[in-house]
Design a protein around this motif. Structure first.
Motif, PDB file in Angstrom:
ATOM      1  N   PRO A  46       0.821  -1.219   0.000  1.00 16.15           N
ATOM      2  CA  PRO A  46       0.000   0.000   0.000  1.00 16.15           C
ATOM      3  C   PRO A  46       0.861   1.278   0.000  1.00 16.15           C
ATOM      4  O   PRO A  46       0.478   2.279  -0.600  1.00 16.15           O
ATOM      5  N   LEU A  47       2.022   1.230   0.667  1.00 13.48           N
ATOM      6  CA  LEU A  47       2.918   2.392   0.645  1.00 13.48           C
ATOM      7  C   LEU A  47       3.392   2.680  -0.772  1.00 13.48           C
ATOM      8  O   LEU A  47       3.433   3.834  -1.197  1.00 13.48           O
ATOM      9  N   LEU A  48       3.762   1.648  -1.491  1.00 15.33           N
ATOM     10  CA  LEU A  48       4.237   1.818  -2.861  1.00 15.33           C
ATOM     11  C   LEU A  48       3.130   2.361  -3.757  1.00 15.33           C
ATOM     12  O   LEU A  48       3.362   3.256  -4.580  1.00 15.33           O
ATOM     13  N   THR A  49       1.915   1.862  -3.571  1.00 18.86           N
ATOM     14  CA  THR A  49       0.770   2.367  -4.341  1.00 18.86           C
ATOM     15  C   THR A  49       0.548   3.848  -4.043  1.00 18.86           C
ATOM     16  O   THR A  49       0.368   4.666  -4.955  1.00 18.86           O
ATOM     17  N   ALA A  50       0.573   4.207  -2.769  1.00 21.19           N
ATOM     18  CA  ALA A  50       0.367   5.609  -2.374  1.00 21.19           C
ATOM     19  C   ALA A  50       1.522   6.484  -2.859  1.00 21.19           C
ATOM     20  O   ALA A  50       1.303   7.617  -3.303  1.00 21.19           O
ATOM     21  N   LEU A  51       2.738   5.977  -2.782  1.00 24.62           N
ATOM     22  CA  LEU A  51       3.906   6.714  -3.265  1.00 24.62           C
ATOM     23  C   LEU A  51       3.788   6.982  -4.758  1.00 24.62           C
ATOM     24  O   LEU A  51       4.012   8.111  -5.219  1.00 24.62           O
ATOM     25  N   ASN A  52       3.415   5.959  -5.524  1.00 26.16           N
ATOM     26  CA  ASN A  52       3.245   6.133  -6.971  1.00 26.16           C
ATOM     27  C   ASN A  52       2.158   7.151  -7.286  1.00 26.16           C
ATOM     28  O   ASN A  52       2.283   7.954  -8.209  1.00 26.16           O
ATOM     29  N   TRP A  53       1.080   7.139  -6.503  1.00 28.09           N
ATOM     30  CA  TRP A  53       0.015   8.121  -6.712  1.00 28.09           C
ATOM     31  C   TRP A  53       0.510   9.524  -6.383  1.00 28.09           C
ATOM     32  O   TRP A  53       0.279  10.469  -7.141  1.00 28.09           O
ATOM     33  N   ALA A  54       1.199   9.674  -5.242  1.00 32.81           N
ATOM     34  CA  ALA A  54       1.676  10.998  -4.821  1.00 32.81           C
ATOM     35  C   ALA A  54       2.626  11.591  -5.860  1.00 32.81           C
ATOM     36  O   ALA A  54       2.542  12.778  -6.190  1.00 32.81           O
ATOM     37  N   CYS A  55       3.530  10.766  -6.387  1.00 34.50           N
ATOM     38  CA  CYS A  55       4.514  11.260  -7.359  1.00 34.50           C
ATOM     39  C   CYS A  55       3.932  11.380  -8.758  1.00 34.50           C
ATOM     40  O   CYS A  55       4.524  12.032  -9.616  1.00 34.50           O
ATOM     41  N   GLY A  56       2.786  10.760  -9.002  1.00 34.07           N
ATOM     42  CA  GLY A  56       2.143  10.830 -10.310  1.00 34.07           C
ATOM     43  C   GLY A  56       0.987  11.815 -10.294  1.00 34.07           C
ATOM     44  O   GLY A  56       1.197  13.033 -10.273  1.00 34.07           O
ATOM     45  N   PRO A  57      -0.254  11.287 -10.257  1.00 32.45           N
ATOM     46  CA  PRO A  57      -1.434  12.172 -10.285  1.00 32.45           C
ATOM     47  C   PRO A  57      -1.487  13.168  -9.131  1.00 32.45           C
ATOM     48  O   PRO A  57      -2.067  14.239  -9.261  1.00 32.45           O
ATOM     49  N   GLY A  59       0.920  14.928  -7.902  1.00 27.52           N
ATOM     50  CA  GLY A  59       1.715  16.112  -8.223  1.00 27.52           C
ATOM     51  C   GLY A  59       2.801  16.463  -7.224  1.00 27.52           C
ATOM     52  O   GLY A  59       3.319  17.580  -7.237  1.00 27.52           O
ATOM     53  N   ALA A  60       3.174  15.538  -6.347  1.00 24.84           N
ATOM     54  CA  ALA A  60       4.257  15.825  -5.399  1.00 24.84           C
ATOM     55  C   ALA A  60       5.580  15.953  -6.156  1.00 24.84           C
ATOM     56  O   ALA A  60       5.790  15.297  -7.179  1.00 24.84           O
ATOM     57  N   ASP A  61       6.465  16.804  -5.650  1.00 22.88           N
ATOM     58  CA  ASP A  61       7.804  16.930  -6.221  1.00 22.88           C
ATOM     59  C   ASP A  61       8.648  15.789  -5.664  1.00 22.88           C
ATOM     60  O   ASP A  61       9.078  15.827  -4.525  1.00 22.88           O
ATOM     61  N   CYS A  62       8.877  14.795  -6.485  1.00 23.34           N
ATOM     62  CA  CYS A  62       9.603  13.607  -6.038  1.00 23.34           C
ATOM     63  C   CYS A  62      11.041  13.591  -6.528  1.00 23.34           C
ATOM     64  O   CYS A  62      11.722  12.568  -6.390  1.00 23.34           O
ATOM     65  N   SER A  63      11.527  14.703  -7.071  1.00 24.29           N
ATOM     66  CA  SER A  63      12.908  14.722  -7.565  1.00 24.29           C
ATOM     67  C   SER A  63      13.934  14.441  -6.466  1.00 24.29           C
ATOM     68  O   SER A  63      14.930  13.763  -6.735  1.00 24.29           O
ATOM     69  N   ALA A  81       8.522   7.179   0.773  1.00 25.30           N
ATOM     70  CA  ALA A  81       7.109   7.554   0.749  1.00 25.30           C
ATOM     71  C   ALA A  81       6.862   8.781   1.624  1.00 25.30           C
ATOM     72  O   ALA A  81       6.100   9.676   1.257  1.00 25.30           O
ATOM     73  N   SER A  82       7.532   8.842   2.770  1.00 23.34           N
ATOM     74  CA  SER A  82       7.355   9.981   3.678  1.00 23.34           C
ATOM     75  C   SER A  82       7.696  11.290   2.987  1.00 23.34           C
ATOM     76  O   SER A  82       6.999  12.291   3.148  1.00 23.34           O
ATOM     77  N   TYR A  83       8.779  11.315   2.216  1.00 25.85           N
ATOM     78  CA  TYR A  83       9.159  12.557   1.550  1.00 25.85           C
ATOM     79  C   TYR A  83       8.071  12.982   0.560  1.00 25.85           C
ATOM     80  O   TYR A  83       7.667  14.142   0.534  1.00 25.85           O
ATOM     81  N   ALA A  84       7.579  12.036  -0.228  1.00 27.27           N
ATOM     82  CA  ALA A  84       6.533  12.348  -1.202  1.00 27.27           C
ATOM     83  C   ALA A  84       5.242  12.777  -0.504  1.00 27.27           C
ATOM     84  O   ALA A  84       4.597  13.751  -0.902  1.00 27.27           O
ATOM     85  N   PHE A  85       4.860  12.056   0.553  1.00 24.64           N
ATOM     86  CA  PHE A  85       3.643  12.401   1.290  1.00 24.64           C
ATOM     87  C   PHE A  85       3.747  13.812   1.859  1.00 24.64           C
ATOM     88  O   PHE A  85       2.810  14.605   1.801  1.00 24.64           O
ATOM     89  N   GLY A 142      -5.966  10.146  -2.761  1.00 20.36           N
ATOM     90  CA  GLY A 142      -5.874  11.564  -2.425  1.00 20.36           C
ATOM     91  C   GLY A 142      -6.966  12.009  -1.490  1.00 20.36           C
ATOM     92  O   GLY A 142      -7.812  11.234  -1.059  1.00 20.36           O
ATOM     93  N   PRO A 143      -6.963  13.297  -1.181  1.00 21.71           N
ATOM     94  CA  PRO A 143      -7.965  13.860  -0.282  1.00 21.71           C
ATOM     95  C   PRO A 143      -9.362  13.765  -0.874  1.00 21.71           C
ATOM     96  O   PRO A 143      -9.525  13.654  -2.074  1.00 21.71           O
ATOM     97  N   SER A 144     -10.333  13.861  -0.003  1.00 26.48           N
ATOM     98  CA  SER A 144     -11.703  13.716  -0.464  1.00 26.48           C
ATOM     99  C   SER A 144     -12.541  14.968  -0.264  1.00 26.48           C
ATOM    100  O   SER A 144     -13.709  14.955  -0.561  1.00 26.48           O
ATOM    101  N   GLU A 145     -11.956  16.034   0.271  1.00 23.74           N
ATOM    102  CA  GLU A 145     -12.742  17.241   0.478  1.00 23.74           C
ATOM    103  C   GLU A 145     -11.879  18.480   0.350  1.00 23.74           C
ATOM    104  O   GLU A 145     -10.692  18.388   0.094  1.00 23.74           O
ATOM    105  N   ASN A 146     -12.495  19.653   0.502  1.00 25.74           N
ATOM    106  CA  ASN A 146     -11.779  20.915   0.379  1.00 25.74           C
ATOM    107  C   ASN A 146     -10.561  20.932   1.293  1.00 25.74           C
ATOM    108  O   ASN A 146     -10.633  20.559   2.444  1.00 25.74           O
ATOM    109  N   LEU A 147      -9.443  21.403   0.754  1.00 27.68           N
ATOM    110  CA  LEU A 147      -8.196  21.331   1.488  1.00 27.68           C
ATOM    111  C   LEU A 147      -7.729  22.658   2.052  1.00 27.68           C
ATOM    112  O   LEU A 147      -6.587  22.780   2.461  1.00 27.68           O
TER     113      LEU A 147
END
Length: 176
Positions: A46-57, A59-63, A81-85, A142-147
């Motif tokens: 699940p961490l890898l899935t969340a990491l891939n989402w954060a760095c992909g759709p 929009g986290a800066d994963c450089s 994953a922590s850095y991307a999150f 991702g989030p589900s409501e106004n941020l």
């Protein structure tokens, strides 16, 4: 006996104040630095899935976590994953909802920076864009409501309370 109770109260309050010291007080508002990190008990998949989402759709800066970056460590999925999150969290409202990642992440006031890998905190992101992302979050990552939110914790009552406890404890100790 009163001296022991007073000493315990003073010691407890001193420890409490040490926990508050990392916070910054300005205009009567205590602000605490926050970071969004992977949970220690989160499974790798699940961490890898969340990491891939954060760095992909997401929009986290994963450089910084890419090869050659200061936070690159392919052997440690939690730090990666922590850095991307955390980057996502800082860019998207700094709320509990922007630090969930399908329940694999949580907020902490403990700085996760290590070696040359420096994690920006919520206080250093004061100029960050705080708006709702336009990406659809159909996958639950991702989030589900106004941020629109704030990391400032209004604690105007804390210092008078601490002062009163210290005075009471000292008086109890001095009279005992």
């Amino acid at each position: 006996m009163h001296k022991n109770i007073a000493f315990s109260i003073i010691l407890s309050l001193a420890l409490f104040c040490l926990l508050i010291l990392p916070s910054t007080a300005k205009d009567g508002v205590v602000t605490t630095e926050l970071w969004c990190v992977a949970k220690n008990n989160a499974e790798d998949a699940p961490l890898l899935t969340a990491l891939n989402w954060a760095c992909g759709p997401g929009g986290a800066d994963c450089s910084p976590i890419q090869q050659g970056g200061p936070c690159y460590d392919p052997a440690d999925i939690q730090n990666t994953a922590s850095y991307a999150f955390n980057d996502y969290f800082l860019k998207h409202g700094m709320t509990d909802d922007s630090c969930n990642f399908d329940n694999t992440a949580a907020l902490t006031s403990l700085n996760p920076s290590h070696d040359k890998c420096k994690f920006p905190s919520s206080l250093s992101a004061s100029n960050a864009s705080i708006s709702s992302p336009s990406t659809a979050y159909g996958n639950g990552m991702g989030p589900s409501e106004n941020l629109n939110g704030s990391n400032k914790i209004s604690e105007q009552w804390i210092w008078p309370l601490v002062t009163n406890f210290l005075v009471i404890a000292y008086n109890t100790w001095a009279m005992g």
